[in-house]
Design an enzyme around this catalytic site. Structure first.
Site, mmCIF file in Angstrom:
data_model
loop_
_atom_site.group_PDB
_atom_site.id
_atom_site.type_symbol
_atom_site.label_atom_id
_atom_site.label_comp_id
_atom_site.label_asym_id
_atom_site.label_seq_id
_atom_site.Cartn_x
_atom_site.Cartn_y
_atom_site.Cartn_z
ATOM 1 N N LYS A 87 -5.724 8.081 -10.605
ATOM 2 C CA LYS A 87 -5.043 9.376 -10.795
ATOM 3 C C LYS A 87 -4.875 9.584 -12.297
ATOM 4 O O LYS A 87 -3.803 9.287 -12.845
ATOM 5 C CB LYS A 87 -3.636 9.318 -10.176
ATOM 6 C CG LYS A 87 -3.558 9.427 -8.683
ATOM 7 C CD LYS A 87 -2.078 9.662 -8.319
ATOM 8 C CE LYS A 87 -1.683 8.967 -7.066
ATOM 9 N NZ LYS A 87 -0.249 9.042 -6.765
ATOM 10 N N VAL A 104 -0.817 9.040 -1.861
ATOM 11 C CA VAL A 104 -1.716 8.703 -0.752
ATOM 12 C C VAL A 104 -1.333 7.364 -0.120
ATOM 13 O O VAL A 104 -0.756 6.497 -0.783
ATOM 14 C CB VAL A 104 -3.192 8.670 -1.212
ATOM 15 C CG1 VAL A 104 -3.692 10.065 -1.524
ATOM 16 C CG2 VAL A 104 -3.385 7.753 -2.415
ATOM 17 N N LYS A 163 0.329 -5.881 -2.741
ATOM 18 C CA LYS A 163 -0.430 -6.103 -1.524
ATOM 19 C C LYS A 163 -1.529 -5.061 -1.357
ATOM 20 O O LYS A 163 -2.436 -5.217 -0.557
ATOM 21 C CB LYS A 163 0.505 -5.983 -0.298
ATOM 22 C CG LYS A 163 1.696 -6.885 -0.344
ATOM 23 C CD LYS A 163 2.644 -6.524 0.856
ATOM 24 C CE LYS A 163 3.997 -7.143 0.635
ATOM 25 N NZ LYS A 163 5.006 -6.529 1.536
ATOM 26 N N GLY A 164 -1.417 -3.973 -2.122
ATOM 27 C CA GLY A 164 -2.247 -2.793 -1.872
ATOM 28 C C GLY A 164 -3.745 -3.014 -1.874
ATOM 29 O O GLY A 164 -4.480 -2.310 -1.190
ATOM 30 N N GLU A 174 -7.793 -3.445 -7.984
ATOM 31 C CA GLU A 174 -6.553 -2.699 -7.769
ATOM 32 C C GLU A 174 -6.807 -1.562 -6.784
ATOM 33 O O GLU A 174 -7.923 -1.035 -6.698
ATOM 34 C CB GLU A 174 -6.072 -2.177 -9.138
ATOM 35 C CG GLU A 174 -4.860 -1.287 -9.145
ATOM 36 C CD GLU A 174 -3.571 -1.901 -8.622
ATOM 37 O OE1 GLU A 174 -3.616 -2.473 -7.524
ATOM 38 O OE2 GLU A 174 -2.532 -1.766 -9.287
ATOM 39 N N ASP A 204 -2.211 4.513 -11.532
ATOM 40 C CA ASP A 204 -1.350 5.696 -11.566
ATOM 41 C C ASP A 204 -0.870 5.868 -13.015
ATOM 42 O O ASP A 204 -1.603 6.404 -13.850
ATOM 43 C CB ASP A 204 -0.214 5.442 -10.567
ATOM 44 C CG ASP A 204 0.676 6.642 -10.342
ATOM 45 O OD1 ASP A 204 0.181 7.760 -10.378
ATOM 46 O OD2 ASP A 204 1.887 6.442 -10.116
ATOM 47 N N ASP A 220 0.603 1.807 0.668
ATOM 48 C CA ASP A 220 1.787 2.013 1.503
ATOM 49 C C ASP A 220 2.703 3.098 0.970
ATOM 50 O O ASP A 220 2.629 3.493 -0.190
ATOM 51 C CB ASP A 220 2.611 0.720 1.549
ATOM 52 C CG ASP A 220 3.352 0.471 0.232
ATOM 53 O OD1 ASP A 220 2.686 0.474 -0.827
ATOM 54 O OD2 ASP A 220 4.585 0.298 0.266
HETATM 55 P P1 IMP Z 1 1.093 2.189 -12.055
HETATM 56 O O1 IMP Z 1 1.721 1.017 -12.735
HETATM 57 O O2 IMP Z 1 1.959 3.412 -12.183
HETATM 58 O O3 IMP Z 1 -0.323 2.480 -12.479
HETATM 59 O O4 IMP Z 1 1.172 1.883 -10.520
HETATM 60 C C1 IMP Z 1 0.192 1.293 -9.796
HETATM 61 C C2 IMP Z 1 0.749 0.887 -8.454
HETATM 62 O O5 IMP Z 1 1.575 1.897 -7.903
HETATM 63 C C3 IMP Z 1 -0.365 0.703 -7.457
HETATM 64 O O6 IMP Z 1 -0.753 -0.632 -7.411
HETATM 65 C C4 IMP Z 1 0.255 1.150 -6.157
HETATM 66 O O7 IMP Z 1 0.824 0.040 -5.497
HETATM 67 C C5 IMP Z 1 1.356 2.105 -6.538
HETATM 68 N N1 IMP Z 1 0.946 3.507 -6.321
HETATM 69 C C6 IMP Z 1 0.660 4.443 -7.253
HETATM 70 N N2 IMP Z 1 0.299 5.609 -6.707
HETATM 71 C C7 IMP Z 1 0.351 5.416 -5.367
HETATM 72 C C8 IMP Z 1 0.060 6.278 -4.238
HETATM 73 O O8 IMP Z 1 -0.322 7.443 -4.327
HETATM 74 N N3 IMP Z 1 0.235 5.671 -3.021
HETATM 75 C C9 IMP Z 1 0.639 4.402 -2.842
HETATM 76 N N4 IMP Z 1 0.905 3.571 -3.870
HETATM 77 C C10 IMP Z 1 0.772 4.081 -5.126
HETATM 78 MG MG MG Z 2 2.558 -0.147 -3.546
#
Ligand code: IMP
Ligand code: MG
Length: 178
Positions: A129, A151, A41-42, A97, A101, A157
């Site tokens: 990040k 964040v 949903k972000g 997106e 992360d 969220d």
């Molecule tokens: P990844 O698969 O680790 O790159 O995660 C990406 C997803 O993790 C994003 O779509 C966010 O929903 C969530 N996410 C990663 N870091 C944060 C943060 O600092 N705050 C909130 N959601 C995060």
């Molecule tokens: Mg999330």
């Protein structure tokens, strides 16, 4: 909900950067339709502002992916929870997106959508990040590179809270990592 969040990126900076991103995307994709695929949903708030900053005709689609549980760290498991309703074959596609992360979610999604034969497939993320990367994902459009802080706000969220904040904030002390 514990201590109040501290503003990290104020609304006006977010909006200014999105306008710049929209101009760049409009230059890079002069011909529509450009498919914006927002990850639920972000990214719902970001895609709403980004599409209005793009002058090329766009079409908005949503995809649901689950990778995180209710906490701050990834469960490591990624799956599609809501798929697209349309074919993207032969179209220019931009995945929208909120934040990259570890890169696990986007690596998975690039693979899934890449198999559907889009004409092009790129990523636009509001936040990045890079320190946290486990998979080598690179977004073509990045709003802000940020340090390794959790964040919230502007769609992001913590356990479903804080999505409605207009600014992007760092959670205050006293919020336990899950
Ligand atoms: P990844 O698969 O680790 O790159 O995660 C990406 C997803 O993790 C994003 O779509 C966010 O929903 C969530 N996410 C990663 N870091 C944060 C943060 O600092 N705050 C909130 N959601 C995060
Ligand atoms: Mg999330």
């Amino acid at each position: 909900m514990a201590a109040p969040p501290r503003v990290f990126l104020p609304e006006h900076k977010i909006q200014e950067r999105i306008r710049e991103m929209g101009e760049q995307i409009s230059r890079d994709y002069p011909h529509g339709p450009l498919y914006l695929i927002a990850i639920l949903k972000g990214a719902f708030m970001f895609v709403a502002d980004l599409t209005r900053a793009i002058s090329t005709p766009t079409r908005i689609e949503f995809i649901g992916i689950s990778s995180y549980g209710r906490g701050k760290t990834s469960s490591g498991e990624v799956r599609v929870t809501k798929d697209l309703d349309v074919s993207i074959e032969g179209h220019d596609v931009l995945i929208v997106e909120d934040i990259v992360d570890s890169g696990v979610t986007l690596t998975y999604l690039l693979n899934v959508l890449g198999q559907r034969k889009p004409k092009s497939l790129e990523i636009a993320t509001l936040l990045d990040k890079p320190e946290r990367r486990l998979r080598p994902v690179q977004a073509a459009y990045v709003g802000f590179q940020i340090p390794d802080e959790f964040v919230v706000g502007y769609g992001l969220d913590y356990a479903e809270d804080y999505r409605n904040l207009r600014d992007i904030c760092v959670l205050g002390e006293g919020v336990a990592a899950v």
